[in-house]
Scaffold this motif. Sequence first.
Motif, short mmCIF file in Angstrom:
data_model
loop_
_atom_site.label_atom_id
_atom_site.label_comp_id
_atom_site.label_asym_id
_atom_site.label_seq_id
_atom_site.Cartn_x
_atom_site.Cartn_y
_atom_site.Cartn_z
N ALA A 73 1.22 -36.57 -21.25
CA ALA A 73 2.06 -37.50 -20.95
C ALA A 73 3.50 -36.76 -20.78
CB ALA A 73 2.13 -38.52 -22.17
N GLN A 74 3.87 -35.97 -21.65
CA GLN A 74 4.99 -35.27 -21.70
C GLN A 74 5.19 -34.39 -20.23
OE1 GLN A 74 5.35 -32.08 -24.78
NE2 GLN A 74 7.28 -32.50 -25.08
N LEU A 75 4.06 -33.66 -19.80
CA LEU A 75 3.79 -32.92 -18.78
C LEU A 75 4.11 -33.76 -17.40
CD1 LEU A 75 3.40 -30.37 -16.74
CD2 LEU A 75 1.05 -30.99 -17.03
N THR A 76 3.62 -34.97 -17.47
CA THR A 76 3.77 -35.91 -16.23
C THR A 76 5.01 -36.59 -16.39
OG1 THR A 76 2.41 -37.53 -17.54
CG2 THR A 76 1.07 -36.38 -16.05
N LEU A 136 -5.08 -38.82 -16.76
CA LEU A 136 -4.57 -37.60 -15.66
C LEU A 136 -5.20 -38.28 -14.19
CD1 LEU A 136 -3.63 -34.99 -14.68
CD2 LEU A 136 -6.06 -34.11 -15.20
N LEU A 137 -6.57 -39.15 -14.29
CA LEU A 137 -6.74 -39.56 -13.15
C LEU A 137 -5.91 -40.73 -12.42
CD1 LEU A 137 -10.71 -39.79 -13.78
CD2 LEU A 137 -9.49 -38.51 -11.62
N ASP A 138 -5.42 -41.64 -13.62
CA ASP A 138 -4.52 -42.74 -13.24
C ASP A 138 -3.22 -42.20 -12.72
OD1 ASP A 138 -6.59 -44.45 -13.82
OD2 ASP A 138 -5.74 -44.93 -15.83
N TRP A 139 -2.60 -41.18 -13.24
CA TRP A 139 -1.48 -40.31 -12.89
C TRP A 139 -1.48 -39.97 -11.53
CZ3 TRP A 139 0.39 -35.73 -11.22
CH2 TRP A 139 1.65 -35.59 -11.01
N ALA A 140 -2.58 -39.13 -11.17
CA ALA A 140 -2.79 -38.72 -9.80
C ALA A 140 -2.96 -39.72 -8.78
CB ALA A 140 -3.79 -37.86 -9.73
N ALA A 141 -3.75 -40.82 -9.16
CA ALA A 141 -3.96 -41.90 -8.07
C ALA A 141 -2.68 -42.70 -7.89
CB ALA A 141 -4.99 -42.96 -8.89
N HIS A 142 -1.83 -42.79 -8.82
CA HIS A 142 -0.48 -43.46 -8.55
C HIS A 142 0.25 -42.57 -7.68
CE1 HIS A 142 3.31 -45.57 -9.29
NE2 HIS A 142 3.95 -44.34 -9.71
N PRO A 152 -6.67 -44.20 -2.98
CA PRO A 152 -6.14 -43.29 -3.94
C PRO A 152 -6.63 -42.76 -5.07
CG PRO A 152 -5.08 -45.44 -4.00
CD PRO A 152 -5.98 -45.29 -2.57
N ASP A 153 -7.79 -43.78 -5.45
CA ASP A 153 -8.57 -43.33 -6.50
C ASP A 153 -9.50 -42.34 -6.32
OD1 ASP A 153 -7.27 -45.19 -8.26
OD2 ASP A 153 -8.49 -46.90 -7.66
N VAL A 160 -8.68 -34.34 -9.31
CA VAL A 160 -8.92 -33.80 -10.79
C VAL A 160 -10.15 -33.14 -10.92
CG1 VAL A 160 -9.20 -34.59 -13.07
CG2 VAL A 160 -7.52 -35.61 -11.54
N GLY A 161 -11.05 -33.49 -10.01
CA GLY A 161 -12.46 -32.66 -10.16
C GLY A 161 -12.22 -31.26 -9.63
N ALA A 162 -11.42 -31.09 -8.63
CA ALA A 162 -11.14 -29.61 -8.10
C ALA A 162 -10.71 -28.82 -9.26
CB ALA A 162 -10.11 -29.65 -6.87
N TYR A 163 -9.74 -29.52 -10.18
CA TYR A 163 -9.20 -28.78 -11.34
C TYR A 163 -10.20 -28.48 -12.51
CZ TYR A 163 -7.05 -28.32 -15.97
OH TYR A 163 -7.04 -27.63 -17.30
#
Length: 194
Positions: A73-76, A136-142, A152-153, A160-163
């Motif tokens: 949360a801090q990072l995002t 993390l997935l939700d943030w990236a999808a956003h 986007p999902d 995230v899968g690549a990471y």
Amino acid sequence: MTNSTRASARGSDKRQRLTAAAARVLHQQGVERTTIADIATAAEVPVGNVYYYFKTKDDLIQAALGEHAGRLAQLTHELDKLPDPIQRLKALVEAWVGQRDVAARYGCPTGTLAVELDKRAEGGLDLEAGRVLRLLLDWAAHQFRELGLPDPDDLALTFVGAYQGMSLLANALRDPEVMTGQGARLTRWLDSLT
């Protein structure tokens, strides 16, 4: 400051030290090899005091997952200050690559914990680890949604899968440069989307 206020602050500090130590030690040693005494030692808290804050090892694991969620949360929150979603996503890749030595040694903190917890018979903590990854997935999808991209999902899952994949391979091969090369590939993929 009253004596009870000071005692409360010291207690809060010990709890936070234990939580941070749990996140770090569980990442480095894994759930099965980590003892409450290991966490107490890392937090510089007498082992007997741990039980005042956390009754069981699972309570410490839960706290570690909360620590991972808090760090995410801090990072995002910091990334959200960047003006463009592609810049935010690329900055996240850069942050991942910046942790390549840690990933090569221990893997992704949340991903490795999720896999390990899934193998346990009891608990449900595996679902909690999944919830942290879902953040993390939700943030990236956003970010992908903000770019107006279709699916986007699915794009978030790919991202995230690549990471997770590059963290796993860097760890399995003990090669931090896997993160460097795959991070560059992921950045090029992001550029290709817009």
